[in-house]
Design a protein around this motif. Structure first.
Motif, short mmCIF file in Angstrom:
data_model
loop_
_atom_site.label_atom_id
_atom_site.label_comp_id
_atom_site.label_asym_id
_atom_site.label_seq_id
_atom_site.Cartn_x
_atom_site.Cartn_y
_atom_site.Cartn_z
N LEU A 254 0.80 -1.23 0.00
CA LEU A 254 0.00 0.00 0.00
C LEU A 254 0.83 1.27 0.00
O LEU A 254 0.40 2.30 -0.51
CB LEU A 254 -0.93 0.02 1.23
CG LEU A 254 -2.16 -0.88 1.16
CD1 LEU A 254 -3.04 -0.67 2.37
CD2 LEU A 254 -2.95 -0.65 -0.11
N HIS A 255 2.04 1.22 0.57
CA HIS A 255 2.81 2.46 0.73
C HIS A 255 3.61 2.83 -0.52
O HIS A 255 4.21 3.89 -0.58
CB HIS A 255 3.75 2.33 1.94
CG HIS A 255 4.79 1.26 1.75
ND1 HIS A 255 4.52 -0.08 1.96
CD2 HIS A 255 6.07 1.33 1.33
CE1 HIS A 255 5.61 -0.78 1.70
NE2 HIS A 255 6.56 0.06 1.31
N LEU A 256 3.63 1.99 -1.53
CA LEU A 256 4.48 2.26 -2.70
C LEU A 256 3.71 3.00 -3.80
O LEU A 256 2.54 2.70 -4.05
CB LEU A 256 5.00 0.95 -3.30
CG LEU A 256 6.03 0.17 -2.50
CD1 LEU A 256 6.43 -1.09 -3.26
CD2 LEU A 256 7.27 1.04 -2.22
N PRO A 257 4.37 3.96 -4.48
CA PRO A 257 3.73 4.56 -5.66
C PRO A 257 3.43 3.47 -6.70
O PRO A 257 4.30 2.65 -7.00
CB PRO A 257 4.78 5.55 -6.19
CG PRO A 257 5.98 5.42 -5.35
CD PRO A 257 5.72 4.45 -4.24
N THR A 258 2.22 3.52 -7.25
CA THR A 258 1.72 2.35 -7.97
C THR A 258 1.10 2.72 -9.32
O THR A 258 0.31 3.66 -9.42
CB THR A 258 0.61 1.68 -7.12
OG1 THR A 258 1.17 1.33 -5.86
CG2 THR A 258 0.05 0.44 -7.79
N ALA A 259 1.45 1.93 -10.32
CA ALA A 259 0.78 2.04 -11.63
C ALA A 259 -0.23 0.89 -11.72
O ALA A 259 0.12 -0.26 -11.46
CB ALA A 259 1.80 1.94 -12.75
N ARG A 275 -8.57 1.97 -4.59
CA ARG A 275 -8.58 3.35 -4.10
C ARG A 275 -7.64 3.55 -2.92
O ARG A 275 -7.32 4.68 -2.57
CB ARG A 275 -10.00 3.74 -3.69
CG ARG A 275 -10.92 3.86 -4.87
CD ARG A 275 -12.29 4.37 -4.51
NE ARG A 275 -13.27 3.98 -5.51
CZ ARG A 275 -13.35 4.51 -6.72
NH1 ARG A 275 -12.55 5.50 -7.06
NH2 ARG A 275 -14.24 4.07 -7.59
N ASP A 276 -7.19 2.46 -2.30
CA ASP A 276 -6.27 2.59 -1.16
C ASP A 276 -4.83 2.79 -1.62
O ASP A 276 -3.93 3.00 -0.82
CB ASP A 276 -6.31 1.31 -0.29
CG ASP A 276 -7.68 1.07 0.30
OD1 ASP A 276 -8.50 2.02 0.29
OD2 ASP A 276 -7.95 -0.06 0.75
N LEU A 277 -4.59 2.67 -2.92
CA LEU A 277 -3.22 2.73 -3.42
C LEU A 277 -2.79 4.16 -3.72
O LEU A 277 -3.63 5.04 -3.96
CB LEU A 277 -3.11 1.92 -4.73
CG LEU A 277 -3.38 0.42 -4.62
CD1 LEU A 277 -3.61 -0.18 -6.00
CD2 LEU A 277 -2.21 -0.27 -3.92
N ILE A 278 -1.47 4.38 -3.71
CA ILE A 278 -0.94 5.68 -4.15
C ILE A 278 -0.75 5.55 -5.67
O ILE A 278 0.25 5.01 -6.15
CB ILE A 278 0.41 5.98 -3.48
CG1 ILE A 278 0.29 5.84 -1.96
CG2 ILE A 278 0.93 7.35 -3.88
CD1 ILE A 278 1.64 5.70 -1.25
N GLN A 336 8.14 5.99 -16.01
CA GLN A 336 7.80 7.38 -16.36
C GLN A 336 6.84 8.01 -15.37
O GLN A 336 6.88 9.20 -15.13
CB GLN A 336 7.16 7.42 -17.76
CG GLN A 336 8.19 7.57 -18.86
CD GLN A 336 7.57 7.30 -20.23
OE1 GLN A 336 6.37 7.11 -20.36
NE2 GLN A 336 8.42 7.27 -21.25
N SER A 337 5.99 7.20 -14.80
CA SER A 337 5.01 7.75 -13.85
C SER A 337 5.57 7.84 -12.44
O SER A 337 4.90 8.35 -11.55
CB SER A 337 3.75 6.87 -13.85
OG SER A 337 3.97 5.71 -13.07
N GLY A 338 6.77 7.30 -12.24
CA GLY A 338 7.36 7.33 -10.89
C GLY A 338 6.89 6.17 -10.03
O GLY A 338 7.08 6.17 -8.81
N ALA A 339 6.28 5.16 -10.64
CA ALA A 339 5.79 4.01 -9.86
C ALA A 339 6.93 3.08 -9.46
O ALA A 339 7.92 2.95 -10.17
CB ALA A 339 4.76 3.24 -10.68
N GLN A 340 6.74 2.45 -8.33
CA GLN A 340 7.69 1.40 -7.92
C GLN A 340 7.05 0.02 -7.96
O GLN A 340 7.72 -0.99 -7.75
CB GLN A 340 8.21 1.69 -6.50
CG GLN A 340 9.14 2.89 -6.45
CD GLN A 340 9.52 3.26 -5.02
OE1 GLN A 340 9.52 2.43 -4.13
NE2 GLN A 340 9.82 4.52 -4.82
N GLN A 341 5.76 0.00 -8.19
CA GLN A 341 5.11 -1.30 -8.39
C GLN A 341 3.97 -1.15 -9.40
O GLN A 341 3.40 -0.06 -9.57
CB GLN A 341 4.58 -1.88 -7.08
CG GLN A 341 3.37 -1.21 -6.53
CD GLN A 341 2.84 -1.86 -5.25
OE1 GLN A 341 3.26 -2.93 -4.83
NE2 GLN A 341 1.88 -1.19 -4.60
N ILE A 342 3.68 -2.25 -10.06
CA ILE A 342 2.50 -2.33 -10.93
C ILE A 342 1.52 -3.27 -10.24
O ILE A 342 1.93 -4.30 -9.69
CB ILE A 342 2.88 -2.90 -12.32
CG1 ILE A 342 3.83 -1.93 -13.03
CG2 ILE A 342 1.64 -3.15 -13.17
CD1 ILE A 342 4.41 -2.49 -14.32
#
Ligand SMILES: Cc1cc2nc3c(=O)[nH]c(=O)nc-3n(C[C@H](O)[C@H](O)[C@H](O)COP(=O)(O)OP(=O)(O)OC[C@H]3O[C@@H](n4cnc5c(N)ncnc54)[C@H](O)[C@@H]3O)c2cc1C
Length: 405
Positions: A254-259, A275-278, A336-342
């Motif tokens: 949940l705490h990781l920027p996500t695509a 909706r709980d994701l960043i 490109q979006s700055g995500a660390q997880q998909i």
């Protein structure tokens, strides 16, 4: 021009509601009758929706129980669970899918050097064999993207045992034309007809059965069809590969920027806590061209596009629409979006899973984890799909209790 189904959850729900009155006795008595294009009244035609989880198996079963009762709709519920059974079976034996795709490439290559075989396959796929029933099913499939279950069985059987064509080319013809085309249900049903799934028990279509269950729309002459045949087990002398437990996917953090990635494998995004994701980005990925090395039907491509537009709209997110390309595109998009997880709903064994496996090295190099949500339904049913359907069937009362809870 055939009426084309609308690829939205709302259209799936409407069809579900409309068919709910028939899920009991009508289905049990009428489901084997192939009444022909635009007249399939005793089967639901829900498969293109269920395949993409525009509507889910538990929803469909809950509707059957609510409207008809579990006992009266038992046959319909069994059929819905056949789908889950096939999915679970292939999850636990991915080699069967890998062997299919490798064998299909060989079959297609063999066509290049064999004019007679090429012509015979072409005739079968373009409704020109001269067998009116078979040609009519081929035409219906191409025009509507749907075939009744019994017609699928007869078609596959005639393809394999009467026309003596390679089974994988027939499976590919189905997969690239069926709106509900599904790697597990399709591959394993063709294998079942060929005597490779329930080994040694091929399904050999009989003229009298076709006449009866088409209500004599078609009356094949018995001698036109191969009436008894042994299966194709000799093609796989080593038998079935070992069964391993279903793959356990990486869970989203949940705490990781996500695509967030939407695919046609599961379009009921509201069931997941997205909706709980960043969320840094969201995209749909149209992947149906991966179904086949040959061109996939436009009906299929359009249905998938509709389903993906629908899930994007229901998510309420800003979603970009992307088409399948090089596997390395995936890491680039997320980076490109700055995500660390998909995060994506679970992608089962099939062509998209293969593509994701090819994307994995770039994802790892970029430090991006690929995570999936797996449904409780799949986690519950799949581990039982280790042998024949009967083992799963025995668990149905337990499955139904979770739906009614
Ligand atoms: C050679 C062959 C290939 C097939 N390929 C596919 C495929 O690519 N995709 C696919 O979804 N089904 C496939 N099937 C299974 C079955 O024919 C279809 O699921 C069914 O005909 C869909 O029509 P319906 O929704 O009107 O089914 P209904 O009879 O109304 O059944 C309700 C639901 O139960 C499920 N279901 C019913 N029968 C089966 C079955 N035998 N196996 C698995 N699930 C079932 C489907 O999700 C279906 O929507 C194949 C069968 C054969 C014999």
């Amino acid at each position: 021009m055939a009426q084309v189904m609308t690829a939205t959850r709302a259209a799936g729900q409407a069809r579900l509601e409309q068919f709910s009155a028939k899920m009991g006795r009508d289905y049990a008595q009428g489901r084997n009758f192939d009444r022909g294009p635009a007249a399939h009244q005793d089967v639901s035609m829900l498969s293109a929706y269920i395949r993409r989880r525009l509507i889910t198996e538990p929803e469909v079963i809950a509707t059957a129980i609510k409207t008809q009762g579990a006992e009266a709709s038992a046959k319909f519920i069994d059929e819905v669970i056949w789908r889950s059974y096939f999915k679970g079976w292939l999850e636990q034996r991915p080699e069967v899918w890998n062997n299919y795709t490798a064998g299909l490439r060989q079959d297609l290559a063999a066509l290049e050097g064999d004019v007679g075989l090429r012509q015979a396959v072409h005739a079968a796929e373009t409704a020109q064999t001269g067998l009116d029933y078979f040609d009519s099913w081929a035409a219906e499939l191409i025009e509507t993207g749907y075939l009744h279950n019994h017609a699928r069985m007869w078609f596959a059987s005639i393809w394999i045992f009467t026309l003596k064509l390679p089974w994988r080319l027939g499976a590919d013809f189905f997969l690239k034309n069926l709106l509900d085309g599904d790697p597990a249900s399709n591959t394993l049903s063709w294998r079942w007809v060929a005597g490779l799934h329930t080994r040694g028990k091929p399904y050999v279509a009989q003229a009298s059965n076709i006449a009866r269950f088409t209500e004599e729309r078609f009356v094949p002459r018995a001698q036109e069809l191969t009436q008894s045949a042994s299966g194709l087990e000799a093609l796989e002398p080593d038998g079935l590969p070992e069964c391993n437990p279903p793959r356990v996917p990486n869970a989203p953090q949940l705490h990781l920027p996500t695509a967030i990635l939407f695919t046609e494998e599961d379009c009921r995004i509201e069931d997941f806590p997205f909706r709980d994701l960043i969320c840094t980005a969201a995209a749909t990925l149209a992947a149906s061209p991966l179904r086949s090395p040959r061109d996939v039907a436009q009906l299929v491509v359009r249905f998938e596009a509709g389903a993906l537009a629908d899930v994007a709209q229901r998510s309420g997110l800003a979603v970009s629409a992307t088409q399948i390309g090089a596997p390395s595109d995936l890491a680039r998009w997320a980076l490109q979006s700055g995500a660390q997880q998909i995060v994506t709903p679970y992608v089962p064994v099939g062509p998209l899973r293969d593509w994701l496996a090819r994307a994995q090295p770039e994802l790892e190099a970029a430090g991006i984890s690929l995570t999936e949500w797996r449904r409780d339904w799949d986690a519950m049913v799949w581990p039982h799909a280790t042998a024949g359907f009967f083992k799963v069937k025995k668990q149905i009362p337990k499955f139904l209790r979770t739906i009614c809870a």
